[in-house]
Design an enzyme around this catalytic site. Sequence first.
Site, mmCIF file in Angstrom:
data_model
loop_
_atom_site.group_PDB
_atom_site.id
_atom_site.type_symbol
_atom_site.label_atom_id
_atom_site.label_comp_id
_atom_site.label_asym_id
_atom_site.label_seq_id
_atom_site.Cartn_x
_atom_site.Cartn_y
_atom_site.Cartn_z
ATOM 1 N N GLU A 129 2.125 6.785 1.610
ATOM 2 C CA GLU A 129 1.614 7.823 2.717
ATOM 3 C C GLU A 129 2.875 7.704 3.415
ATOM 4 O O GLU A 129 3.408 8.757 3.687
ATOM 5 C CB GLU A 129 0.323 7.252 2.947
ATOM 6 C CG GLU A 129 -0.890 7.014 2.722
ATOM 7 C CD GLU A 129 -1.375 6.457 3.199
ATOM 8 O OE1 GLU A 129 -1.896 5.474 3.277
ATOM 9 O OE2 GLU A 129 -2.391 6.943 4.136
ATOM 10 N N ASP A 168 -12.241 -3.313 -5.336
ATOM 11 C CA ASP A 168 -11.596 -2.992 -4.116
ATOM 12 C C ASP A 168 -12.664 -1.760 -4.019
ATOM 13 O O ASP A 168 -12.741 -0.834 -4.377
ATOM 14 C CB ASP A 168 -10.598 -2.613 -5.052
ATOM 15 C CG ASP A 168 -9.600 -2.068 -3.719
ATOM 16 O OD1 ASP A 168 -9.225 -2.668 -2.693
ATOM 17 O OD2 ASP A 168 -8.358 -1.669 -4.094
ATOM 18 N N GLN A 174 -1.297 4.978 -12.511
ATOM 19 C CA GLN A 174 -2.365 5.842 -11.768
ATOM 20 C C GLN A 174 -2.805 7.053 -12.525
ATOM 21 O O GLN A 174 -3.397 7.422 -12.952
ATOM 22 C CB GLN A 174 -2.259 5.034 -10.651
ATOM 23 C CG GLN A 174 -3.429 5.647 -10.157
ATOM 24 C CD GLN A 174 -3.525 5.565 -8.594
ATOM 25 O OE1 GLN A 174 -2.257 5.127 -7.852
ATOM 26 N NE2 GLN A 174 -4.275 5.696 -7.598
ATOM 27 N N ASP A 208 -2.390 -4.665 -2.665
ATOM 28 C CA ASP A 208 -3.487 -4.467 -4.042
ATOM 29 C C ASP A 208 -1.614 -2.971 -4.463
ATOM 30 O O ASP A 208 -1.678 -2.226 -4.303
ATOM 31 C CB ASP A 208 -4.627 -3.527 -3.838
ATOM 32 C CG ASP A 208 -4.474 -3.122 -5.187
ATOM 33 O OD1 ASP A 208 -4.478 -3.687 -5.870
ATOM 34 O OD2 ASP A 208 -5.681 -1.986 -5.112
ATOM 35 N N LYS A 235 -3.226 -0.290 -11.619
ATOM 36 C CA LYS A 235 -3.211 -1.256 -10.197
ATOM 37 C C LYS A 235 -4.057 -2.875 -10.422
ATOM 38 O O LYS A 235 -4.196 -3.513 -10.232
ATOM 39 C CB LYS A 235 -4.683 -0.872 -9.842
ATOM 40 C CG LYS A 235 -3.707 -0.140 -8.394
ATOM 41 C CD LYS A 235 -5.857 0.845 -8.654
ATOM 42 C CE LYS A 235 -4.981 1.582 -7.217
ATOM 43 N NZ LYS A 235 -4.834 1.553 -5.484
ATOM 44 N N ARG A 271 2.366 4.044 -8.625
ATOM 45 C CA ARG A 271 1.504 5.259 -8.590
ATOM 46 C C ARG A 271 1.556 6.421 -10.208
ATOM 47 O O ARG A 271 0.950 7.393 -10.390
ATOM 48 C CB ARG A 271 1.958 5.922 -6.793
ATOM 49 C CG ARG A 271 2.081 5.416 -6.530
ATOM 50 C CD ARG A 271 -0.200 4.586 -5.804
ATOM 51 N NE ARG A 271 0.182 4.542 -4.559
ATOM 52 C CZ ARG A 271 -0.935 3.631 -4.202
ATOM 53 N NH1 ARG A 271 -2.085 3.944 -4.496
ATOM 54 N NH2 ARG A 271 -1.210 3.841 -2.951
HETATM 55 O O1 LIG Z 1 -7.800 8.748 -4.211
HETATM 56 C C1 LIG Z 1 -6.682 8.761 -5.568
HETATM 57 O O2 LIG Z 1 -6.980 9.480 -6.002
HETATM 58 C C2 LIG Z 1 -6.404 7.347 -5.598
HETATM 59 C C3 LIG Z 1 -7.171 6.753 -4.261
HETATM 60 C C4 LIG Z 1 -6.010 5.188 -4.495
HETATM 61 O O3 LIG Z 1 -5.456 4.876 -4.975
HETATM 62 C C5 LIG Z 1 -6.682 4.425 -3.481
HETATM 63 C C6 LIG Z 1 -7.072 3.062 -4.156
HETATM 64 O O4 LIG Z 1 -7.163 2.697 -5.028
HETATM 65 C C7 LIG Z 1 -8.114 2.534 -3.171
HETATM 66 C C8 LIG Z 1 -7.704 1.762 -1.604
HETATM 67 O O5 LIG Z 1 -7.181 1.621 -2.357
HETATM 68 O O6 LIG Z 1 -7.681 3.046 -0.716
HETATM 69 CA CA CA Z 2 -6.509 -0.339 -3.222
HETATM 70 MG MG MG Z 3 -3.876 -4.386 -7.783
#
Ligand SMILES: O=C(O)/C=C/C(=O)CC(=O)CC(=O)O
Ligand code: CA
Ligand code: MG
Length: 389
Positions: A337, A105, A219, A212, A232, A216
């Site tokens: 967002e 990804d 994460q 996806d 994820k 959060r």
């Molecule tokens: O910038 C961050 O800390 C986190 C970014 C993401 O969660 C985005 C990601 O997984 C990739 C995407 O889908 O753009």
């Molecule tokens: Ca993603």
């Molecule tokens: Mg996923």
Amino acid sequence: MKIDVAEGSLFGLDNLPYGVFSTPGTGPRVGVRVGDQVVDLAAALGDEVFAQPTLNAFMAQGRRRWDEVRERITELVSGEVPDAAVHPVRAVTLHLPVAVADYVDFYASEHHATNLGRLFRPDSAPLMPNWKHLPVGYHGRAGTVVVSGTDIVRPSGQRKAPDEAAPTFGPSRRLDIEAELGFLVGTGSELGSAVPVEEFAERVFGAVLVNDWSARDIQAWEYVPLGPFLGKSFATSISPWVVPLAALEAARVPTPGQDPAPLPYLTEREPWGLDIELTVSWNGQEVSRPPYREMYWSPAQMLAHMTVNGAASRTGDLYASGTISGPEKEQRGAFIELSWGGREPVVVNGEERTFLADGDEVVISATAPGTRGGRIGFGEVRGRILPAR
Ligand SMILES: O=C(O)/C=C/C(=O)CC(=O)CC(=O)O
Ligand SMILES: [Ca+2]
Ligand SMILES: [Mg+2]
């Protein structure tokens, strides 16, 4: 029978996406969508490569063969198709179209990366210093890629909000989506060799929609310093129809512009930006329209970068673009967002929402210009949230 394609159908002869379907009478096999019908390709073309439960064997045959088959299908469906080979799309079950080999990804939207930088790292520059030099990405979990319509069980894990002293274990409280496009590798490359940007169209079979799903809170606590992991890997949904790269010819546009100029191995001579319009619906209400043409890095650059170290690529590899967000608020491809970290709720059917509640359903769909003047469709990727187990 002669297959009727309604005026304005998103599945006209300039699309012809492939999928894997079954009926009460036949097991999973390869079909092509024409209007609101699915044509059984093993039955119609008499080729055993289509009598398989995934597209992988056909994808491995390569560009020449894909072009040949697309021509034969165009001829076939312009005339009489044997009745036994035609099924209304309503009457079939659609399956995961490919056995996913590896899953990567990316993070190719400047608008998304800037927004997430602001939300996750409010005290530093939103874009990391590497971001405009290489398409940032991570390796995901191929075995948890599921087809549209699969229910998503809310993941549990360690969560620790910034104001909490210690982590607790429990269901994610910040479950989110990411609206993305995914690219499927048809013909792979050997260990020790790199795929040049020019070989993108030779090697990539087609594109799908990707959601996806992202927890959060899990994460944010777990991903420093190695990157996304359990937040994820619990599920990633893809659409059942694989739109062939050939169907996207009229959608090709230059990327918005890259400054600084990328290193030579990432320099494109042919544009592979794509003018694809996505729509995100939350419980039936449209909440966003992410524009793919705003993506900073092209899928040709992503493939070149993914293999530049000599990593092999394989038939069935799926690499996704990363969340697609445009410059406008109503073009953001993730709820973190849209709701600005949960601080600015989105009104969905009269209710204030930030992240996903149990029972919520998200549908992502997309269209692009076709090669015959109208538009073509990707269909949709749909998923409903079930309570944590
Ligand atoms: O910038 C961050 O800390 C986190 C970014 C993401 O969660 C985005 C990601 O997984 C990739 C995407 O889908 O753009
Ligand atoms: Ca993603
Ligand atoms: Mg996923």
